[in-house]
Design an enzyme around this catalytic site. Structure first.
Site, PDB file in Angstrom:
ATOM      1  CB  THR A  64      -0.913   0.010   1.240  1.00  0.00           C
ATOM      2  OG1 THR A  64      -1.715  -1.161   1.243  1.00  0.00           O
ATOM      3  CG2 THR A  64      -1.807   1.235   1.254  1.00  0.00           C
TER       4      THR A  64
ATOM      5  CE1 TYR B  24     -16.813  -0.342  -6.011  1.00  0.00           C
ATOM      6  CE2 TYR B  24     -17.024  -2.204  -7.497  1.00  0.00           C
ATOM      7  CZ  TYR B  24     -17.437  -0.957  -7.082  1.00  0.00           C
ATOM      8  OH  TYR B  24     -18.480  -0.332  -7.722  1.00  0.00           O
TER       9      TYR B  24
ATOM     10  CB  ILE C 106       4.603  -5.379   7.099  1.00  0.00           C
ATOM     11  CG1 ILE C 106       5.036  -6.836   6.898  1.00  0.00           C
ATOM     12  CG2 ILE C 106       4.872  -4.576   5.823  1.00  0.00           C
ATOM     13  CD1 ILE C 106       4.290  -7.558   5.790  1.00  0.00           C
TER      14      ILE C 106
END
Length: 294
Positions: A49, A112, A209
């Site tokens: 991301t 989505y 992370i």
């Protein structure tokens, strides 16, 4: 092949530096890779991301990974983000990828479409069947509007040997504790939220992370090492020394905050691709002030 135990500690979700023309600044990317490795992070994560991967072309993604592999020079394991909401497309991407220098993939829960738990299970089962390298599940419902629950995570961990970890960014403490409590012994739980890293390790998580580790790789890695070694007093000191900057880095979105910090450290230019924009001047000044006083 990468083993789960090579993923303990601090992974850094690398940003993608851009120049003033919003082209990838590969020189700065190489510099960043050397900086975080020299400051003792345990593994690298490309195309997550924080990398703004959603604005990179397929050619650019390949070039970013190629440069990270070259700059790394085999020093640290490399995990590459490879996920989406079209299962067949991900499988096709896996089949076309040269995995030389890539130790594993990080695959986000589909966004989505909002699949049910069985759909999420089948999605990752197809990825697991196709992938020649280990897989880290990535659960971040704040971005995907789709949560993989503890039962599905544990089911995947039990059913597929190459699904070796989950990056958990749900913020659901009960869900994460249930995963830690019921997971196979060799399945790892990694924090996907910098501010929650210490408490999650105290509960049995294996590492993180991290976004913050781009800008404070030594300090964040030391925090994680102390926590994993059960030196909680020392870990708490580092945790609280970084808490204000962690809050600042996410106050106007990621990676806007961390790019501002890296710019203040002289490592990259402060450029993002739309629809993301740099932090406000007020936030930049606050980040710079923290850095100068740290």
């Amino acid at each position: 092949m990468l083993t789960p135990y090579q993923l303990g500690g601090t992974g850094v979700a690398l940003v993608t530096p851009f120049n003033s023309r919003k082209e990838i600044d590969f020189e700065s990317l190489d510099r960043l890779v050397h900086f975080v490795i020299q400051n003792q992070v345990d593994f690298l994560v490309a195309l997550g991301t924080t990398s703004e991967a959603s604005t990179l072309s397929e050619i650019e993604k390949r070039e970013v990974v190629r440069h990270i592999i070259a700059a790394n020079g085999g020093r640290k394991p490399i995990i590459v983000g490879m996920g989406g909401n079209d299962t067949n497309r991900i499988v096709d991407t896996i089949n076309k990828t040269d995995f030389d220098g890539i130790d594993g993939i990080l695959s986000v829960v589909p966004y989505y479409n909002k699949p049910c738990q069985e759909g999420i299970y089948q999605h990752f089962s197809e990825i697991a069947k196709a992938s020649p390298v280990p897989i880290i599940l990535y659960n971040v419902p704040g971005r995907t509007s789709s949560n993989i629950n503890a039962e599905t995570t544990i089911r995947l961990a039990n059913d597929f040997e190459n699904i070796i970890a989950v990056k958990e960014a749900s913020g659901d403490l009960m869900q994460i504790m249930n995963i830690i409590h019921k997971k196979p012994d060799d399945f790892m739980v990694l924090s996907g939220d910098d501010a929650s890293t210490l408490p999650l390790i105290a509960l049995g998580a294996d590492g993180v992370i991290s976004v913050t580790a781009n800008g404070f790789p030594f300090e964040f890695s030391q925090l994680v090492r102390e926590a994993l070694n059960e030196s909680l007093d020392e870990a708490c000191k580092i945790h609280y020394s970084l808490l204000d900057i962690i809050q600042l880095l996410f106050s106007e979105g990621n990676p806007a905050g961390i790019k501002a910090l890296l710019n203040a450290r002289g490592l990259i230019d402060n450029n993002l691709r739309l629809p993301l924009v740099p932090v406000t001047e007020e936030t930049y000044i606050a980040i710079e002030k923290f850095l100068n006083n740290f």
